[in-house]
Design an enzyme around this catalytic site. Sequence first.
Site, PDB file in Angstrom:
ATOM      1  N   GLY A   1     -14.173  17.603  30.266  1.00 15.11           N
ATOM      2  CA  GLY A   1     -14.444  18.364  29.051  1.00 15.11           C
ATOM      3  C   GLY A   1     -13.444  18.095  27.938  1.00 15.11           C
TER       4      GLY A   1
ATOM      5  N   ASP B   1      -6.846   9.106  22.361  1.00 14.67           N
ATOM      6  CA  ASP B   1      -7.717   9.222  23.527  1.00 14.67           C
ATOM      7  C   ASP B   1      -7.146   8.413  24.695  1.00 14.67           C
ATOM      8  OD1 ASP B   1      -9.914  10.052  24.993  1.00 14.67           O
ATOM      9  OD2 ASP B   1     -11.241   8.481  24.245  1.00 14.67           O
TER      10      ASP B   1
ATOM     11  N   ASP C   1      -6.177   8.811  27.696  1.00  4.94           N
ATOM     12  CA  ASP C   1      -6.182   9.560  28.949  1.00  4.94           C
ATOM     13  C   ASP C   1      -5.355   8.877  30.031  1.00  4.94           C
ATOM     14  OD1 ASP C   1      -8.886  10.101  27.694  1.00  4.94           O
ATOM     15  OD2 ASP C   1      -9.048  11.410  29.422  1.00  4.94           O
TER      16      ASP C   1
END
Length: 688
Positions: free
Chosen positions: A201, A314, A316
């Site tokens: 999410g 982004d 991650d």
Amino acid sequence: MRSCTRLIVPTLLALGLLSLKSVPTFAADPEIDRLLRSSIAKDWVTNGGNLTNQRYSTLSQINTTNVKQLKGAWMTRLKGSGLGGKYSFEASPLVKDGIMYVVTGNDDAFALNARTGEILWEYWSGIDQKISTVCCGWVNRGLAMGEGLVFLGQLDGNVVALDMKTGNVAWKTPIEKWDNGYGVTSAPLYYDGIVYSGITGGEFGVRGRLTALDARTGAILWRWYTLPGAEEVGSNTWPAGTDHAMRGGASIWNTPALDPDLGLIYFAVGNCGPDYDGSMREGDNLFCTSLVALNAKTGEYVWHFQQVHHDIWDYDAASPVVLFDTVINGEPRKGIAEAGRTGWVYILDRTNGKPLIGIEERPVPQDPRQKTAKTQPYPIGDATVPQCAEKLPGFDNAGCIFEPFWETPVLIQPSGVGGTNWSPMPFSPDTGYFYVPGTVRTSTFARTGDKYERGLRYVGGTQAAPIESPMSGTFTAIDSKTNKIAWQHKTPYRIGGGGGSTVTAGGLVFRGEPDGNFLALDAKSGQELWRFQTGFGADAPPVVYEVDGEQFVAIATGGNQIQGSAYGDAVWVFSLKGRLSPLWPPPPPQTVAGPVGPITEGANSIKIGGNNVEYSFGPPRTRIKAGTTVTFTNGGDIPHDATSLKQGEWTTGTLAKGESKTVTFSKPGLQYYMCTPHPWMYGQIIVE
Ligand SMILES: [Cu+2]
């Protein structure tokens, strides 16, 4: 049950009744726990093979001398489950006592005879096909097992336990709701009576967490939030007096690892939200893009290491962490490693989270509007993908890793879908190498800003690959003692986005290729020893097992939506006694970004997500006369849009399932467009 151990043992001691033999064993499943703690041999009982996630099999019947004889032993199609353009097949099959368990991108699970491929039972998840909070393809990264149950997480936020014998649902626990932005794509981890699950999410403004469930009942034992509440460890890395941390993403995309001797559970935490807009969240933003260690029983925080401070790219940490033991300067050390989207492998001491080889904080370029961090961690050693973008026509700015950006698009490499993404990184104690898959892809980053609304995308910007920019990959052996490249293959396709590999005591690395080939490499030299065309996108991380003295290698071949490989619903299994020959090759993935396929003349109606290819425009290329009005219709399951690549020129805005919008093209010219939430969907309109 577990707390009983602590209470009863002291009591027995006090009564003088304790002898080692009479210690009652409270382990809920001593056999699975033992296999999880042991080297991987006949059975493959958890996603990463055992608690270390090393994916190193001690089986050596198939080895560098005979691998050329390897052929298909069986291939089974899973009845169309997870077959289609919206799905990826990323799960490693599990094997126990001659039975294989596998889960598809639709969260459907199957048990098969591991010798013959015969389907023994089926679990059809029945998940809502309208789930609109799937970020990056419909995918399930695998299973766990224990206490006679098989565990899986679902895109709808449920963790489910199935009876291993029948596939019947034993329990089902919603750990969150998908319409709040959550889902589960990671394989759970089972150990000592507990099922651990991550949650997704990061692109929907969620509050990430690790959830521990009672394996027997499905009851939630505890949650550890990856975003700290007020006064909690890390809360001072968010702006005081705001609630930005409560929607800062920080998902857990992959299976944890666990060290039973230290009593710690380890996992990687994903990007910060909103992804590309750091302007309102000044600070390092813990525990985004971090490795975290918790007490495995209680969920208490023990240590963390942040790979990227104040992430706006982004970046991650999405690949599973790997535990390994090593010797450094003559001293035995307990290591943990993780391959990041930055292209580096982060190697730490797993007792305390401190770098094992060295990681330097270095000053980086600044943009005060993005509240960029002053320094970023640079691991000593080699990156596995290029860390600077090459100049492209039409872009003034090309940047290296940690280059900031604002509203003018900047080319940056690695992109947020580059480096090592969800793919696992195996480790061989024989070679001392990590095997690191990488994606080479440049993105144009720009910040646009976003308003938070529960359950909707909350990313604050964009990162699309420029039209015709190249996309490829690397497969690299990294020496765990130096963090330097031992050998590296440049691969024609992206392979870091969920594909995987496995290494064996037979001296082999097995890995799939998005063009359908399944390869065996020499683990020491990297030399290719064998390849076999499976006929489907061969991306999933393979596994190795043994039944009745015969060694098998298995790979799920169902394509990968992020890597653009051909879809399928098959499990292929190989052995030295196999007799099946290769299949015809499927269409290979794109190697440049942008719309592909023939130009359709005069098409003024464009369907988004039609024909079960969720992330697509159809036709992707059309030629029309100036003044034509084009109707865009969302025929997919999730919201999409069509937006000009020239910022602000035109957009359909978000289209819900079934919705249409028209755009009139009055001037001649070449129009490229994309879908904003899915920056790998491209279309082209040639206006004459
Ligand atoms: Cu889309």
